[in-house]
Design an enzyme around this catalytic site. Sequence first.
Site, short mmCIF file in Angstrom:
data_model
loop_
_atom_site.label_atom_id
_atom_site.label_comp_id
_atom_site.label_asym_id
_atom_site.label_seq_id
_atom_site.Cartn_x
_atom_site.Cartn_y
_atom_site.Cartn_z
N SER A 139 0.87 -1.19 0.00
CA SER A 139 0.00 0.00 0.00
C SER A 139 0.89 1.23 0.00
O SER A 139 2.04 1.17 0.46
CB SER A 139 -0.86 0.01 1.26
OG SER A 139 -1.48 1.26 1.44
N TYR A 152 -1.30 -0.34 10.60
CA TYR A 152 -1.66 -0.72 9.23
C TYR A 152 -0.49 -0.40 8.29
O TYR A 152 -0.01 -1.27 7.55
CB TYR A 152 -2.94 -0.01 8.76
CG TYR A 152 -3.24 -0.34 7.32
CD1 TYR A 152 -3.59 -1.63 6.95
CD2 TYR A 152 -3.12 0.63 6.32
CE1 TYR A 152 -3.83 -1.96 5.62
CE2 TYR A 152 -3.36 0.31 4.98
CZ TYR A 152 -3.71 -0.99 4.64
OH TYR A 152 -3.92 -1.32 3.32
#
Length: 252
Positions: A139, A152
Amino acid sequence: MQPTVFITGATSGFGEACARRFAQAGWSMVLTGRREERLLRLADELGGQAEVLPLVLDVRDRVAMQAAIDSLPAAFATLRGLINNAGLALGTEAAQQCSLDDWDTMVDTNIKGLLYSTRLLLPRLIAHGQGASIVNLGSIAGNWPYPGSHVYGASKAFVRQFSLNLRCDLQGTGVRVTNLEPGLCESEFSLVRFAGDRQKYAAVYADAQPLQPADIAETIYWLLNQPAHINVNSLELMPVTQAWNNFAIARG
Ligand code: NDP
Ligand code: 8X3
């Protein structure tokens, strides 16, 4: 024989879009996810286009993962592709306010789950050799910090470094590894992140022209179909509407 791909997290978003894209091209596939009804419905729908094996699996369950992978039918003795997609973010509160349980879930899913599928499936990718590919879902959150990203983003930074390190160990096997690093993309990702709050979910994508899961699936299909001598190490993509902002300064 048709090429084969193993996709984790095929019940929604990128994984489901990949299943549709690869089915359209006639690839045989193993689709996994926890939501049985969705998984079986998708497998049923795509079954007319390709050979589809649905496996109801939680990537955090190492024993179940091992048992399911050990029992794969002969058609999947070698794998052309592994799409390590299952993952999630929980919450956007500051680190000092959020729940340790959520942190555990993100580490167990995004890091440990990805390690299990990778390690357990590597022999089948190596058995395929030249042209086999692993695509890990990193990501932009693994590359760039933002408030509330803490675990995250850190889990995706792990995925990025693991992907690069894997390349070193796989040198000579022909197996390729790509860390794919999308930015804002419209999916249930934000519904999960905001614990089902539809208003917050809608606000994330409102008037933003985000990427769509089909864009990611097309990119992954492209990656898996590059000539066998090319390895795309990492690929970061964002919607045109998304960019960086200033450094933040706390004053007073
Ligand atoms: P979705 O929430 O739409 O899909 C996530 C998928 O992961 C679902 O199929 C879900 O299936 C599966 N999953 C989650 N936890 C587990 C588990 N423990 N075991 C098995 N499967 C699991 O999100 P996206 O498609 O958007 O996200 C896919 C990946 O892409 C994630 O790794 C995410 O971090 C990453 N990503 C997403 C971005 C975005 O903006 N959307 C941008 C960059 C990266 P089920 O619940 O049925 O188990
Ligand atoms: C998802 C993208 O920007 O919401 O990985 O962290 S972001």
